[in-house]
Design an enzyme around this catalytic site. Structure first.
Site, short mmCIF file in Angstrom:
data_model
loop_
_atom_site.label_atom_id
_atom_site.label_comp_id
_atom_site.label_asym_id
_atom_site.label_seq_id
_atom_site.Cartn_x
_atom_site.Cartn_y
_atom_site.Cartn_z
N CYS A 345 0.83 -1.21 0.00
CA CYS A 345 0.00 0.00 0.00
C CYS A 345 0.87 1.26 0.00
CB CYS A 345 -0.97 -0.03 1.18
SG CYS A 345 -2.38 1.09 0.97
N HIS A 446 -3.68 -5.51 0.95
CA HIS A 446 -3.58 -5.96 2.33
C HIS A 446 -4.11 -7.40 2.41
CE1 HIS A 446 -2.71 -1.91 3.82
NE2 HIS A 446 -3.68 -1.47 3.03
#
Length: 517
Positions: A345, A446
Site C-alpha cells: 500500500c 492488504h
C-alpha cells in the site's frame, strides 16, 4: 449484518461496556473474548465502538472502511463486520489532525478543534448506529477508548461512560497488572469519575497477570473491600494465542535489533511514523524458524532475508522521514547487495519514482521523490478505494482488501497480481509491480500473507525455501485463535456473574464451522 433481524415490538438488546484504565490494557481482546463466549452460548452478539482512533483498519463486505478491532470482534462473534459496529473512525495524519471516516466513508481531514465542533452530529450518528445493532441482536459488547477517566476530555467523550450511559450498560473496568500499579489504576479511575458514572461500574477484570494466581488472592480481596465491587477475574498472560492488536501502540519505540547471526532468517519491517495496517505481517510470525522485527532506528540491513515497507496514512511525510532519517541510504545499499524488498500500500507508493499530491490530501500540495526502487508513479486523489478483493499471484489464489487514496501507474516492470473480484463484482485487473527479477515487489493488497500458499510463494522470492508455514490461514486460522482466547478467558473470568448483570438467557450454541468458499 447476516443474522435475521429481530421481530418488531421487542426490547432493544442489552449492552455490556468494556472500558479501560488506560490505552493498551487489553480492552479490545477482552471484548473479543466476551463476543465469542456469549456467541458460544447461542446469542446473537455484535461488537461496538462509537469512535475508534487508529490507522489499523479493514473493509466490510459492502466495501466500507472500519477499525480492525471491531472486525476482529465481529469475527469472534461469528458474524460479518458492519460499519454500525464502528460508525466513526479517526485515522491520524499528523499530531493535530485526522482523516474522518463516517459510517465507512472518508469525509475529509479535520483538526481536533474542527472535529469537536461537529460533535452533536457525530453523537447522533453513533447513537443511531448502536440503536440499529440493538434492534437486530441479543447483546452488544461495547468497547471504550483509552482511559475512561480523562477528566479534561470527559465533556467531549462519546466513546466511554457517556455512551455506556446512553445504552444503560453495566461497565467492566479492565486494568493491566503487567504494567504495574494495578491498585492505583482501578481505585484511581473510580476516584476520577463523577458519582453517576462511578455507579455504572459493575466490577473489574485484571489482565496480563504473570505468576501464581494464588499469590494475588489478597490483592483481589483488597480491591473488593476498598471499592465494594467484585473482581470478575484475573486473566493470566498468554503466549499461545495470536489476536490482531488494535493499534500501533504495541510497536511504538521498537527496541534496536542486532543483525541475526544465529542462522535463523529474519524479516525487517520499517516502522514509519504513520504506519498503518501493521497486522498485515502477523501471519509471517507464524512461520517456524523465522523472526519478524519492526525497526525504527536506521541500521544495516544486510543480514535480513527480506525488508518490508508497510502501509502509511501519510505517504509523503513518511517518505520524507525515510530520506532524512537515514533509512533511504540503508535501503538502497540493501537493494544493491541483492536484498529482497516488499512494499504494501503506502510502502508500495514510496518505492516508486514520485508521489504527486495535487489536491493536498495529505498536506501541502506538491510532489515528493520516491525511493526509486520500482518503476511506478503515484497520484494521490479522492475518492478513497475501499474494496474486499480476490486475486492471484502466479496462479495462487488469495483474498484481501484495498484501502488507499490515489492511483499508481507502471512505467516499467510488470504487474505482481491479477485481481479477479472487487466487492463481489468480477473484474479483470492488475495490481502492483515486480522488478529486479522478483527481488523488488509492491502491491496495494492488504492480506497478501493471509494465505499459506502465498506466504510460501513470497518466501521463495526472498530465497527462503523449505520453511515451515502454518497449514491454515485467513479466517479459519483466526477462528481457531478466537476459540483459544475464549477458553482462556472463560477459565479465569466469572462469565455467569457477568451474565447476571445483563439478564439474558442462553440459547442454542452456535456452530463455528468452516464455511464453503
Amino acid at each position: 449484518m447476516t443474522k435475521q433481524a429481530k421481530t418488531k415490538n421487542t426490547s432493544p438488546a442489552p449492552c455490556l461496556a468494556v472500558l479501560g484504565t488506560g490505552s493498551d490494557v487489553g480492552k479490545s481482546v477482552i471484548a473479543a473474548a466476551l463476543c465469542r463466549i456469549f456467541a458460544d452460548r447461542g446469542l446473537r452478539v455484535a461488537p461496538y465502538k462509537a469512535q475508534n482512533m487508529s490507522n489499523n483498519s479493514g473493509v466490510t463486505p459492502e466495501g466500507l472502511e472500519m477499525g480492525r478491532a471491531q472486525i476482529v470482534q465481529a469475527e469472534a462473534a461469528g458474524i460479518a463486520p458492519h460499519v454500525d459496529m464502528n460508525p466513526i473512525l479517526l485515522k491520524p495524519t499528523s499530531d493535530v489532525g485526522s482523516q474522518v471516516v463516517l459510517l465507512g466513508e472518508a469525509i475529509g481531514n479535520q483538526t481536533a478543534m474542527d472535529y469537536h465542533r461537529k460533535k452533536v452530529r457525530l453523537v447522533r450518528t453513533a447513537n443511531a448506529a448502536l440503536d440499529r445493532l440493538r434492534d437486530r441482536t441479543d447483546l452488544v459488547v461495547m468497547e471504550g477508548a483509552g482511559s475512561c477517566a480523562e477528566v479534561n476530555l470527559m465533556a467531549h467523550d462519546i466513546v466511554n461512560l457517556p455512551m455506556a450511559d446512553y445504552a444503560d450498560a453495566p461497565v467492566i473496568l479492565v486494568g493491566d497488572i503487567h504494567r504495574g500499579g494495578i491498585f492505583a489504576q482501578l481505585v484511581g479511575t473510580l476516584e476520577c469519575l463523577p458519582p453517576h458514572f462511578r455507579a455504572r461500574v459493575a466490577g473489574f477484570i485484571i489482565n496480563r497477570f504473570r505468576g501464581d494466581l494464588r499469590l494475588f488472592a489478597d490483592g483481589v480481596q483488597w480491591i473488593e473491600e476498598k471499592t465494594g465491587l467484585p473482581v470478575f477475574g484475573v486473566v493470566p498472560w498468554y503466549d499461545h494465542i495470536r489476536i490482531d492488536p488494535e493499534d500501533s501502540v504495541v510497536i511504538e519505540r521498537p527496541a534496536a535489533v542486532s543483525a541475526p547471526t544465529d542462522g535463523m532468517p529474519a524479516v525487517a519491517v520499517i516502522r514509519t511514523p504513520h504506519i498503518s495496517n501493521f497486522t498485515d505481517f502477523d501471519p509471517l510470525k507464524g512461520v517456524a524458524g523465522m523472526s519478524v522485527h519492526f525497526l525504527e532506528t536506521p541500521q544495516d540491513l544486510a543480514a535480513f532475508a527480506a525488508v518490508i515497507l508497510p502501509g502509511s496514512k501519510n505517504t509523503r511525510f513518511d517518505l520524507e522521514w525515510l530520506n532524512t532519517s537515514g533509512w533511504q541510504s540503508r535501503i538502497a545499499a540493501y537493494r544493491a547487495g541483492g536484498g529482497h524488498i516488499t512494499g504494501i500500500c503506502g510502502g508500495y507508493q514510496m518505492m516508486g519514482l514520485r508521489v504527486h499530491d495535487p489536491d493536498g490530501l495529505e498536506g501541502a500540495p506538491g510532489t515528493t521523490d520516491g525511493l526509486g526502487l520500482l518503476p511506478v508513479e503515484t497520484v494521490l486523489r479522492a475518492p478513497k478505494t475501499t474494496t474486499v478483493s480476490r486475486f492471484s499471484w502466479d496462479g495462487i489464489r488469495g483474498s484481501g482488501y484495498e484501502i488507499h487514496m490515489g492511483h499508481t501507474r507502471l512505467q516499467g516492470g510488470r504487474p505482481l497480481l491479477t485481481v479477479t473480484e472487487r466487492n463481489g463484482i468480477p473484474v479483470d485487473d492488475a495490481d502492483g509491480c515486480t522488478a529486479d527479477h522478483g527481488r523488488t515487489i509492491g502491491s496495494y493488497m492488504h492480506g497478501l500473507f493471509d494465505t499459506p500458499a502465498l506466504i510460501t510463494r513470497w518466501l521463495t522470492e526472498a530465497g527462503l525455501t523449505g520453511m515451515d508455514v502454518p497449514a491454515d490461514g485467513g479466517l479459519e486460522a483466526k477462528r481457531q485463535q478466537y476459540a483459544l482466547l475464549a477458553e482462556h478467558v472463560r477459565q479465569h473470568v466469572d462469565v455467569d456473574r457477568i451474565s447476571e448483570l445483563l439478564k439474558i438467557e442462553n440459547k442454542k450454541p452456535i456452530n463455528f464451522i468452516k464455511k464453503p468458499t
